[in-house]
Design a protein around this motif. Structure first.
Motif, PDB file in Angstrom:
ATOM      1  N   ALA A   1       0.835  -1.208   0.000  1.00 32.61           N
ATOM      2  CA  ALA A   1       0.000   0.000   0.000  1.00 32.61           C
ATOM      3  C   ALA A   1       0.869   1.256   0.000  1.00 32.61           C
ATOM      4  O   ALA A   1       1.877   1.342   0.724  1.00 32.61           O
ATOM      5  N   ARG A   2       0.441   2.226  -0.819  1.00 33.99           N
ATOM      6  CA  ARG A   2       1.134   3.517  -0.871  1.00 33.99           C
ATOM      7  C   ARG A   2       0.185   4.594  -0.356  1.00 33.99           C
ATOM      8  O   ARG A   2      -0.952   4.691  -0.809  1.00 33.99           O
ATOM      9  N   PHE A   3       0.670   5.379   0.578  1.00 30.58           N
ATOM     10  CA  PHE A   3      -0.156   6.421   1.183  1.00 30.58           C
ATOM     11  C   PHE A   3       0.276   7.770   0.617  1.00 30.58           C
ATOM     12  O   PHE A   3       1.368   8.269   0.914  1.00 30.58           O
ATOM     13  N   ASP A   4      -0.566   8.367  -0.228  1.00 33.86           N
ATOM     14  CA  ASP A   4      -0.208   9.650  -0.841  1.00 33.86           C
ATOM     15  C   ASP A   4      -1.195  10.752  -0.467  1.00 33.86           C
ATOM     16  O   ASP A   4      -1.265  11.789  -1.120  1.00 33.86           O
ATOM     17  N   ARG A   5      -1.938  10.517   0.571  1.00 33.01           N
ATOM     18  CA  ARG A   5      -2.934  11.496   1.022  1.00 33.01           C
ATOM     19  C   ARG A   5      -2.260  12.769   1.526  1.00 33.01           C
ATOM     20  O   ARG A   5      -2.664  13.871   1.218  1.00 33.01           O
ATOM     21  N   TYR A   6      -1.228  12.600   2.332  1.00 32.24           N
ATOM     22  CA  TYR A   6      -0.338  13.675   2.784  1.00 32.24           C
ATOM     23  C   TYR A   6       0.853  12.990   3.426  1.00 32.24           C
ATOM     24  O   TYR A   6       0.870  11.757   3.574  1.00 32.24           O
ATOM     25  N   ASP A   7       1.852  13.732   3.790  1.00 31.46           N
ATOM     26  CA  ASP A   7       3.017  13.097   4.414  1.00 31.46           C
ATOM     27  C   ASP A   7       3.421  13.841   5.674  1.00 31.46           C
ATOM     28  O   ASP A   7       2.762  14.793   6.102  1.00 31.46           O
ATOM     29  N   SER A   8       4.509  13.418   6.255  1.00 26.58           N
ATOM     30  CA  SER A   8       4.947  13.947   7.550  1.00 26.58           C
ATOM     31  C   SER A   8       5.430  15.391   7.471  1.00 26.58           C
ATOM     32  O   SER A   8       5.724  16.009   8.506  1.00 26.58           O
ATOM     33  N   SER A   9       5.488  15.953   6.262  1.00 26.93           N
ATOM     34  CA  SER A   9       5.943  17.345   6.126  1.00 26.93           C
ATOM     35  C   SER A   9       4.823  18.349   6.406  1.00 26.93           C
ATOM     36  O   SER A   9       5.081  19.555   6.476  1.00 26.93           O
ATOM     37  N   CYS A  10       3.574  17.885   6.548  1.00 30.69           N
ATOM     38  CA  CYS A  10       2.465  18.808   6.836  1.00 30.69           C
ATOM     39  C   CYS A  10       2.728  19.506   8.165  1.00 30.69           C
ATOM     40  O   CYS A  10       2.796  18.872   9.223  1.00 30.69           O
ATOM     41  N   LYS A  11       2.867  20.812   8.125  1.00 33.42           N
ATOM     42  CA  LYS A  11       3.315  21.569   9.299  1.00 33.42           C
ATOM     43  C   LYS A  11       2.277  21.652  10.413  1.00 33.42           C
ATOM     44  O   LYS A  11       2.610  22.020  11.546  1.00 33.42           O
ATOM     45  N   GLU A  12       1.033  21.345  10.108  1.00 28.25           N
ATOM     46  CA  GLU A  12       0.014  21.431  11.141  1.00 28.25           C
ATOM     47  C   GLU A  12       0.033  20.217  12.067  1.00 28.25           C
ATOM     48  O   GLU A  12      -0.580  20.235  13.130  1.00 28.25           O
ATOM     49  N   ILE A  13       0.756  19.176  11.701  1.00 26.39           N
ATOM     50  CA  ILE A  13       0.844  17.997  12.557  1.00 26.39           C
ATOM     51  C   ILE A  13       1.596  18.345  13.836  1.00 26.39           C
ATOM     52  O   ILE A  13       2.739  18.808  13.789  1.00 26.39           O
ATOM     53  N   PHE A  14       0.956  18.146  14.965  1.00 29.35           N
ATOM     54  CA  PHE A  14       1.597  18.378  16.260  1.00 29.35           C
ATOM     55  C   PHE A  14       2.833  17.487  16.356  1.00 29.35           C
ATOM     56  O   PHE A  14       2.799  16.310  15.990  1.00 29.35           O
ATOM     57  N   LYS A  15       3.944  18.041  16.839  1.00 29.72           N
ATOM     58  CA  LYS A  15       5.225  17.331  16.830  1.00 29.72           C
ATOM     59  C   LYS A  15       5.126  15.934  17.446  1.00 29.72           C
ATOM     60  O   LYS A  15       5.687  14.968  16.929  1.00 29.72           O
ATOM     61  N   GLY A  16       4.422  15.820  18.560  1.00 26.84           N
ATOM     62  CA  GLY A  16       4.334  14.533  19.251  1.00 26.84           C
ATOM     63  C   GLY A  16       3.548  13.479  18.497  1.00 26.84           C
ATOM     64  O   GLY A  16       3.604  12.293  18.837  1.00 26.84           O
ATOM     65  N   TRP A  17       2.783  13.891  17.469  1.00 24.52           N
ATOM     66  CA  TRP A  17       1.970  12.941  16.698  1.00 24.52           C
ATOM     67  C   TRP A  17       2.645  12.534  15.388  1.00 24.52           C
ATOM     68  O   TRP A  17       2.132  11.666  14.686  1.00 24.52           O
ATOM     69  N   ASN A  18       3.774  13.157  15.076  1.00 27.11           N
ATOM     70  CA  ASN A  18       4.445  12.903  13.804  1.00 27.11           C
ATOM     71  C   ASN A  18       5.370  11.695  13.954  1.00 27.11           C
ATOM     72  O   ASN A  18       6.582  11.823  14.090  1.00 27.11           O
TER      73      ASN A  18
END
Length: 417
Positions: A80-97
């Protein structure tokens, strides 16, 4: 006599002509009716769907509208390839990345796909969502688990539409508008839904003081917290949650800092325990929402997000080190009410929610069962805290599937007026 015979011979012809005229009139009437119903509606009507309800008889609902999307299993796809978004999305809270934080199974989490029993959960189409809900405002109202879901939605939409402006509606903790579509999504933080704050005994005494209370937290069961009080009259779609903070002795210690409930400005005497207080808050908040939402607004209440602490609670050395979803028997062992374990709040909260929402016009978004399996999908030790984070979810991760369910639920509720 001859004239009479002539008329008699013509009678069948007259009858046939009358029948043809009536048939044509009925056909025209029916075609007009079909043409009218085929026109796009001015607005969509939404209705609650209860656990025992069936919609098979409604021809306007999609063919899979009777599917219970909360009942199913997780299927692993190593390719499976996940292309919905990646870990570079800046709104992701640091502890959840979890990928940036090098969680050992961070990239494996999204290779598990939720498969409802007997039907298919459609994948999220962000462009279609932006187009369908243009000129719409969506408000997530609740604790940090609703923020988890809000961030998942934002990152998914941001991947296909960069024309975004930060903008927060009144009281919101954070918010964004996708300018090309005039779609706003916002997160309103509230832990209990109701207003609460520190309480200390009055030197002049009172009913609580007479019972020996010296300090605690005052919870006004009939007053919404200011962070979201204006949200129902602003947003077109509302997603609520509450639960985790109601079973939080580290915050609301039953002895040192108990919840003290007030109604109509006066203390509730005799004092009531948190679970009864939750019932009162839900009753008042549901009534408030139903009174203040704008016409045609869609209201959903998300069920409880499960925690997965094993070996103790978060402050007792509890951890979540699993790298794969739980088996059904492991789920029951961890969450069964009869075991009264560390994570018992999950199903307890849902009991209160279902009872409070019965008969209301607020829809239930049930994410609990699908999430109970995913003991592998929390930040755990990679969350950057002194203890394992077995409550929030890695992003990308499980809350992406919540949003798949959210969008499918909106589509399912859509009925032509």
């Amino acid at each position: 006599m001859a004239a009479t015979k002539k008329l008699s011979s013509l009678f069948p012809l007259f009858s046939l002509l009358c029948f043809i005229c009536i048939f044509l009139l009925l056909s025209l009437s029916r075609n007009a009716s079909i043409s009218s119903s085929a026109k796009p509606p001015n607005f969509f009507r939404f209705r609650p769907i209860h656990a025992n309800a069936t919609t098979r008889s409604d021809p306007t609902v999609a063919a899979d509208s009777s599917c219970d999307y909360s009942d199913g299993s997780w299927v692993y796809d190593p390719d499976a390839r996940f292309d919905r978004y990646d870990s570079s999305c800046k709104e992701i809270f640091k502890g959840w990345n979890c990928i940036l934080n090098n969680k050992s199974n961070g990239e494996d989490i999204v290779k598990w796909r939720w498969k409802p029993r007997g039907c298919r959960l459609p994948p999220f189409d962000p462009l279609k969502f932006l187009y369908t809900y243009r000129d719409t405002s969506i408000g997530f109202i609740g604790d940090s688990l609703n923020r988890n879901m809000f961030v998942s939605l934002f990152c998914t939409l941001k991947r296909v539409s960069n024309d975004v402006k930060k903008w927060r509606p009144a009281g919101a903790d954070r918010g964004f508008t996708f300018l090309h579509y005039n779609l706003t999504i916002a997160y309103h933080r509230t832990n209990l839904l109701a207003r609460y704050g520190r309480w200390s005994a009055n030197a002049n005494g009172g009913k609580l003081e007479a019972l020996g209370y010296k300090e605690g937290y005052r919870v006004d069961v009939d007053v919404p917290e200011s962070t979201w009080g204006k949200a129902p009259s602003f947003h077109d779609i509302l997603i609520f949650n509450t639960g985790h903070w109601w079973w939080a002795p580290s915050k609301f210690d039953p002895v040192k800092s108990p919840m003290l409930f007030f109604e109509n400005g006066l203390p509730v005497i005799p004092p009531i325990p948190p679970d009864v207080g939750l019932d009162k808050v839900l009753k008042h908040m549901i009534r408030f929402v139903e009174k203040t939402t704008r016409p045609g607004a869609i209201k959903l209440f998300r069920t409880q997000s499960p925690r997965h602490f094993e070996g103790g609670d978060w402050d007792q050395g509890g951890s979540c080190q699993r790298l794969q979803p739980l088996l059904p028997e492991e789920v029951e062992e961890l969450f069964s009410l009869k075991n009264n374990g560390t994570n018992v709040e999950t199903r307890l909260v849902n009991q209160h929610l279902y009872e409070a929402l019965e008969g209301s016009n607020i829809h239930i978004l049930d994410i609990t069962r699908m999430s109970e399996f995913r003991a592998d999908a929390h930040p755990s030790a990679a969350g950057g805290k002194k203890h394992d984070d077995c409550m929030h979810w890695c992003l990308p991760g499980v809350t992406d599937t919540w949003n798949d369910l959210f969008v499918t639920h909106l589509t399912r509720l859509k009925i032509r007026n």
